[in-house]
Write an enzyme that holds these catalytic residues in place. Structure first.
Site, PDB file in Angstrom:
ATOM      1  N   LYS A  38      76.723 -64.172  67.160  1.00 47.18           N
ATOM      2  CA  LYS A  38      75.971 -63.021  68.456  1.00 47.18           C
ATOM      3  C   LYS A  38      76.462 -63.223  69.141  1.00 47.18           C
ATOM      4  O   LYS A  38      76.832 -62.472  70.591  1.00 47.18           O
ATOM      5  CB  LYS A  38      74.811 -61.815  67.879  1.00 47.18           C
ATOM      6  N   THR A  39      75.271 -64.414  69.395  1.00 43.24           N
ATOM      7  CA  THR A  39      74.653 -64.634  70.583  1.00 43.24           C
ATOM      8  C   THR A  39      76.884 -65.488  71.833  1.00 43.24           C
ATOM      9  O   THR A  39      77.080 -64.958  73.209  1.00 43.24           O
ATOM     10  CB  THR A  39      74.212 -66.137  71.435  1.00 43.24           C
ATOM     11  N   ASP A 220      70.583 -58.121  74.027  1.00 45.19           N
ATOM     12  CA  ASP A 220      70.511 -58.379  72.325  1.00 45.19           C
ATOM     13  C   ASP A 220      69.330 -58.411  72.300  1.00 45.19           C
ATOM     14  O   ASP A 220      67.935 -57.649  72.243  1.00 45.19           O
ATOM     15  CB  ASP A 220      70.385 -59.650  73.148  1.00 45.19           C
ATOM     16  N   GLU A 221      69.735 -58.489  70.627  1.00 40.02           N
ATOM     17  CA  GLU A 221      67.970 -57.836  69.600  1.00 40.02           C
ATOM     18  C   GLU A 221      67.784 -56.355  69.619  1.00 40.02           C
ATOM     19  O   GLU A 221      66.315 -56.141  70.053  1.00 40.02           O
ATOM     20  CB  GLU A 221      67.245 -58.705  69.415  1.00 40.02           C
ATOM     21  N   GLN A 257      67.454 -56.346  60.511  1.00 37.94           N
ATOM     22  CA  GLN A 257      66.758 -56.692  60.523  1.00 37.94           C
ATOM     23  C   GLN A 257      65.600 -56.925  62.109  1.00 37.94           C
ATOM     24  O   GLN A 257      64.431 -57.201  62.228  1.00 37.94           O
ATOM     25  CB  GLN A 257      67.441 -58.448  62.039  1.00 37.94           C
ATOM     26  N   ARG A 638      67.764 -67.676  56.644  1.00 34.76           N
ATOM     27  CA  ARG A 638      67.364 -68.525  56.789  1.00 34.76           C
ATOM     28  C   ARG A 638      68.204 -69.594  56.864  1.00 34.76           C
ATOM     29  O   ARG A 638      68.411 -70.526  57.707  1.00 34.76           O
ATOM     30  CB  ARG A 638      66.535 -68.500  57.349  1.00 34.76           C
TER      31      ARG A 638
END
Length: 714
Positions: A38-39, A220-221, A257, A638
């Site tokens: 995503k970044t 973001d997020e 998430q 993770r």
């Protein structure tokens, strides 16, 4: 290289990422699954916007943490160049709020030089407003008021919504608190969101100014936004006012998430986007670049039990990899021992973990993480890792060596090992208090500095009387004699019994237990801190007796003195203070692990009542269960190469031992029989590997101790 040429050179972007980067005309929701890059999408979209004529200062990229903002700015600088990146508005929501209030805060009653209170400042004002000195009660008010503010409620609305007498009292405290903040010309962290929103709602001129500033806003997020942040975003992009929907925006997030409901984040913000922005383009990123197939199968199977806002299923080109392993443990200590054995086997190569290209992968401590639901679960893992001499750090909680009471005692031990350790001297001489004040220490420092002596060395100087009065010198000399005597006894106290007698006597002599009870409001908290101190004494005593505890029993090493062990404590602390690049195992809560990844992950305590978490009186609502399931999904994703999940047949609940059940999430992973029940031959192979790892670790520990003694003797 300019933004145009860099943006065109993006062969690493997959088709879904390219679609997200090229959609510039209207609102866009990028559903970025775990590990989907995503970044990378955000920074390439920034480059694309620059290519299409936006000035850097017209692009706002909003994140949730300063660390994430710094990373995004660095990656943008690498892609578009330092000149363009310098003028980008890359900030957190709260930093943007500060910018708005510094510029236009007078419109909501603030002077330009208003103060921002930190959490401790807020606690003091809360106590004052509530007319109460109970820190625990003030913290409950603080949490309640913060949650109300994040939901967009003022004191009147909070009082109307209060469900019981405690909440009504908190709402009345909130009213007094807000009056006090205005009188002080101060704001708290939540006001940095609420006041800019109030500014935009009330003031047409200010709203038009800030809406005209940005040509594109990226968030973001997005799934972590609360009600106030969502309304602020709507204001910034012009969803209200003369030109509704004027500014295009890109929200990047993952409904799977969303794990911060307890602090005000709401998944409803994702539901509302397509309703309030009908032209919204939804682009799912499903290719995962982090994890192997077995791990993603488990993640997809778990999260499939939740109702879906948007369809998304992760997949990977990294191969199937190692099967996910489920470990059944007798209790907390056995679980920690199994984890230690797994770490040793990974490090020793006995598990035969391979990289994607088939080569055996060397494993560093930093490649391994142990994740759990709640901070209190870390303690037993810390004990077993210390016993096995495995370096670690605690993320999302307080490390054993970071607890105030342990740091106090470590300061004394550091001082006897190195009398020139001035920070250790200052902590030891003032904890507990012994009539040596700041003025005395300042005078001692002024005396020592030109002589180029440490503080401890200076207190024995014959000419110190010229700088300090007799009473102060007497107190310093008494402390110095006590330290020297303690050092002598520490060098000559060998074996666990002698060590324990020495340490307990030392704690009694300095009055440390009484110090803890005098400095804490709560007897329960003071008792818990004293329990940590006694654990510390036991740990040192066992080391002095040559006991190294690992799964399978206790192994004998050479006996040491308290002074020898104090030297190893100094090494452990110095390792912990080197920062994030140190080669250490990570212990972390699942919440703190979000956004991070490791090659090898162990999820521990995956039991009903722990994950999903359920207090004795709590009702497990559907919404809470769904958030707990998302937390499990975050934990699974993770892991890059291997994942182990452990649960307890018996576990502690308060002071009782109760029968344990595996979490429903274990069955929901839908692991095949090979992953769940080991083949007997594989089990024998694993036991041999773990035994070899223990022997190797014991030999390494003995070698390290011998080296430490040689260094001390030299």
């Amino acid at each position: 290289m300019n933004a145009r040429s860099q943006s065109s050179q993006a062969p690493s972007l997959n088709p879904a990422q390219l679609e997200a980067v090229h959609h510039l005309a209207g609102p866009c929701l990028v559903l970025a699954g775990a590990g989907s890059g995503k970044t990378r999408v955000i920074v390439h979209k920034i480059a694309r916007l620059l290519q299409h004529g936006l000035a850097p200062k017209q692009i706002a990229a909003i994140t949730f943490t300063n660390k994430a903002a710094a990373e995004m700015r660095e990656r943008a600088k690498a892609l578009v160049g330092p000149r363009a990146a310098k003028d980008l508005v890359v900030s957190t929501f709260h930093s943007l709020g500060v910018r708005m209030l510094r510029a236009d805060g007078e419109r909501v009653g603030l002077k330009p030089n208003f103060s921002i209170l930190d959490s401790d400042d807020v606690l003091g004002v809360m106590r004052d407003c509530g007319g109460n000195t109970d820190n625990a009660l003030a913290r409950r008010w603080q949490w309640a008021i913060s949650l109300w503010k994040n939901q967009g409620l003022d004191a009147d609305a909070a009082e109307a919504a209060a469900a019981n007498d405690d909440e009504r009292v908190a709402a009345r405290v909130m009213r007094l608190y807000q009056e006090r903040l205005l009188a002080y010309q101060a704001v708290d962290f939540d006001d940095l969101l609420g006041l800019p929103l109030a500014l935009m709602r009330r003031d047409d001129e200010a709203r038009a100014k800030w809406q005209a500033l940005f040509g594109h806003v990226l968030v973001d997020e997005y799934q972590d936004t609360n009600a106030v942040q969502y309304e602020l975003l709507k204001m910034l992009v012009g969803s209200q006012g003369a030109t509704p929907g004027r500014t295009p925006f890109t929200a990047v997030g993952d409904d799977d998430q969303s794990i911060y409901g307890w602090r005000g984040a709401t998944i409803d913000n994702l539901k509302r986007l397509p309703q309030e922005f009908p032209s919204l383009k939804v682009i799912p990123l499903e290719q995962n670049y982090r994890s192997t197939g077995h791990i993603l199968h488990a993640a997809n199977a778990v999260i499939a039990k939740n109702p879906k806002l948007f369809e998304k299923k992760l997949w990977s080109e990294l191969g199937e990899g190692e099967p996910v392993k489920v470990i059944e443990c007798d209790g907390e200590e056995h679980e920690a021992e199994r984890v230690v054995a797994r770490i040793q086997a990974l490090r020793g190569g006995q598990l035969g973990v391979h990289s994607v290209d088939g080569a055996v992968q060397p494993v560093r401590f930093a490649d391994i993480a142990v994740l759990y639901r709640a901070n209190h679960q870390a303690k037993v893992f810390e004990q077993k890792l210390r016993a096995a001499q495995i370096p670690y750090k605690v993320s999302g909680g307080t490390s054993y060596f970071d607890r105030a009471e342990i740091k106090d005692l470590c300061a004394w031990l550091r001082l006897i090992v190195n009398n020139d350790d001035d920070p250790a001297f200052l902590r030891a001489v003032t904890t507990p208090k012994r009539g040596i004040g700041h003025q005395t220490l300042a005078s001692l420092g002024e005396f020592a500095t030109p002589r180029k002596e440490s503080l401890f060395e200076a207190l024995f100087a014959p000419t110190l009387g010229a700088a300090l009065k007799g009473k102060a010198i007497d107190a310093l000399h008494e402390f110095g004699r006590f330290v020297n005597d303690f050092e002598y006894r520490a060098r000559h106290s060998t074996g666990s019994e002698d060590a324990k007698v020495l340490l307990l006597g030392w704690l009694k002599d300095i009055g440390y237990e009484q110090h803890l009870f005098d400095s804490e409001d709560s007897e329960k908290l003071a008792t818990a801190r004293w329990s940590n101190v006694l654990d510390f004494v036991d740990w040192i005593a066992k080391r002095c007796g040559g006991e190294i505890t690992q799964e399978g029993g206790t192994f004998e090493s050479e006996r040491q003195s308290v002074f020898d062990v104090a030297q190893t404590i100094s090494i452990i602390i110095s390792i912990a203070e080197r920062g994030e690049d140190t080669d250490v195992v990570t212990l972390s809560t699942l919440h703190a692990a979000k956004g991070l990844e490791w090659p090898h992950v162990v999820l521990v305590g995956v039991n009903e009542g722990l994950l999903p978490f359920k207090g004795s009186e709590e009702e497990m609502t559907a919404a809470r269960l769904e958030e707990e399931r998302r937390l499990m999904y975050v934990g699974i994703t993770r892991a890059q190469r291997t994942l182990a999940v452990s649960w307890l047949r018996r576990r502690k609940r308060g002071r009782e031992m109760v029968a344990g059940l595996p979490s429903r999430f274990v069955a929901e992973m839908k692991l095949d029989e090979v992953a769940v029940k080991e083949d007997p031959r594989e089990r024998l192979k694993r036991i041999r590997a773990e035994l070899a790892a223990r022997v190797q670790a014991s030999e390494t520990a003995q070698a390290a101790q011998a080296a430490s003694r040689t260094a001390a003797a030299g």
